[in-house]
Scaffold this motif. Sequence first.
Motif, PDB file in Angstrom:
ATOM      1  N   ALA A  71       0.576  -1.329  -0.345  1.00  0.00           N
ATOM      2  CA  ALA A  71       0.061  -0.660  -0.179  1.00  0.00           C
ATOM      3  C   ALA A  71       0.933   1.615  -0.079  1.00  0.00           C
ATOM      4  O   ALA A  71       0.700   2.009  -0.819  1.00  0.00           O
ATOM      5  N   ASP A 126       0.554   4.723  -2.341  1.00  0.00           N
ATOM      6  CA  ASP A 126       0.137   5.944  -2.117  1.00  0.00           C
ATOM      7  C   ASP A 126       1.861   6.965  -2.121  1.00  0.00           C
ATOM      8  O   ASP A 126       1.866   7.828  -2.346  1.00  0.00           O
ATOM      9  N   ARG A 130      -5.299  12.931   1.220  1.00  0.00           N
ATOM     10  CA  ARG A 130      -4.599  11.401   2.039  1.00  0.00           C
ATOM     11  C   ARG A 130      -6.682  10.630   1.826  1.00  0.00           C
ATOM     12  O   ARG A 130      -6.490   9.913   1.692  1.00  0.00           O
ATOM     13  N   SER A 131      -7.347  11.216   1.899  1.00  0.00           N
ATOM     14  CA  SER A 131      -8.872  10.858   2.031  1.00  0.00           C
ATOM     15  C   SER A 131      -8.839  10.020   0.485  1.00  0.00           C
ATOM     16  O   SER A 131      -9.527   9.356   0.147  1.00  0.00           O
ATOM     17  N   ARG A 188      -6.592   9.364  -1.548  1.00  0.00           N
ATOM     18  CA  ARG A 188      -5.207   8.518  -1.606  1.00  0.00           C
ATOM     19  C   ARG A 188      -6.168   6.868  -1.616  1.00  0.00           C
ATOM     20  O   ARG A 188      -5.552   5.376  -1.952  1.00  0.00           O
ATOM     21  N   SER A 189      -6.793   7.116  -0.190  1.00  0.00           N
ATOM     22  CA  SER A 189      -7.659   5.016   0.451  1.00  0.00           C
ATOM     23  C   SER A 189      -7.941   4.488  -0.624  1.00  0.00           C
ATOM     24  O   SER A 189      -8.010   3.775  -0.654  1.00  0.00           O
ATOM     25  N   GLU A 190      -9.139   5.549  -0.969  1.00  0.00           N
ATOM     26  CA  GLU A 190      -9.770   4.879  -1.589  1.00  0.00           C
ATOM     27  C   GLU A 190      -9.530   3.932  -2.921  1.00  0.00           C
ATOM     28  O   GLU A 190      -9.717   2.835  -3.663  1.00  0.00           O
ATOM     29  N   ILE A 250      -5.621   3.309  -3.546  1.00  0.00           N
ATOM     30  CA  ILE A 250      -5.636   2.522  -3.381  1.00  0.00           C
ATOM     31  C   ILE A 250      -5.719   1.459  -2.942  1.00  0.00           C
ATOM     32  O   ILE A 250      -5.756   0.141  -3.220  1.00  0.00           O
ATOM     33  N   ALA A 251      -7.287   1.488  -2.357  1.00  0.00           N
ATOM     34  CA  ALA A 251      -8.034   0.106  -2.333  1.00  0.00           C
ATOM     35  C   ALA A 251      -8.328  -0.458  -3.860  1.00  0.00           C
ATOM     36  O   ALA A 251      -8.611  -1.298  -3.804  1.00  0.00           O
TER      37      ALA A 251
END
Length: 236
Positions: free
Chosen positions: A91, A95, A105-106, A108-110, A112-113
């Motif tokens: 991950a 990232d 950041r918010s 990025r997480s989405e 990456i998933a």
Amino acid sequence: MTILPLRLSGLSYVAGGRALIDAVDLAIGAGAPTVILGPNGAGKSLLLRLCHGLLAPAAGTVCWLGPDAQDAPRRQAMVFQRPVLLRRTVAANLDYVLTLRGLKRSRRSERIATLLAEAGLSGLAGRLAPLLSGGEQQKLALARAWAVEPEVLFLDEPTASLDPGATLAVEALISRIAAGGTKIVMTTHDMGQARRIAAEIIFLHRGRMLEQGQAAAFFAQPETDTAARFLAGQLI
Ligand SMILES: Nc1ncnc2c1ncn2[C@@H]1O[C@H](COP(=O)(O)OP(=O)(O)OP(=O)(O)O)[C@@H](O)[C@H]1O
């Protein structure tokens, strides 16, 4: 808007007094994958590196001719035969590039998933990248290149050191990336792989481009004896 087409004119690369790429003229347009095919040592990797701007030609030019040509450096990416990964988690490798691209950041997480799911790596998000298998590492390298949404993605023999199962998994990911609208330009010496992936073939031999055309026509009826012998599995 687009950076394509890419035009190579009179392109040569010389090392040790030899023209390893010899007066290549060709154009690559948008659309389904273009595969640079040829035997070991034909100059496929050198040609790809010249296209991506990693090598400077001895003669000739590499020109992006689309209306967005000035954006060419940041709208292309390359994945190498041996993936170059950060000594961080899976991950974190994704990232890193998304942070460089300025994603919050918010988001990025989405992203990456989604990328991990597309690459079939969801269960490995927390694993250290150097501990992945060869096939998993190559899928991560592809996902990381895809993360920045390149218009053109250069792939240099991306399955050269993989077994048949891992090869097919990587090919499936390449097809998904292509289906998403990224132009794939890829080298291989593997005819089976070229048949599975290519819409267009560029056939290279001893640094010269001998043929460029639709893959179906190339495989059904190559124009040169050299290509015909290569397709017949003979030494060329
Ligand atoms: N810097 C260099 N100096 C001298 N020769 C080089 C250099 N780089 C590449 N070569 C030679 O140029 C030729 C083409 O190399 P290249 O790696 O592009 O071939 P390739 O078609 O990608 O082969 P493979 O399928 O084995 O990866 C080879 O004979 C290689 O040894």
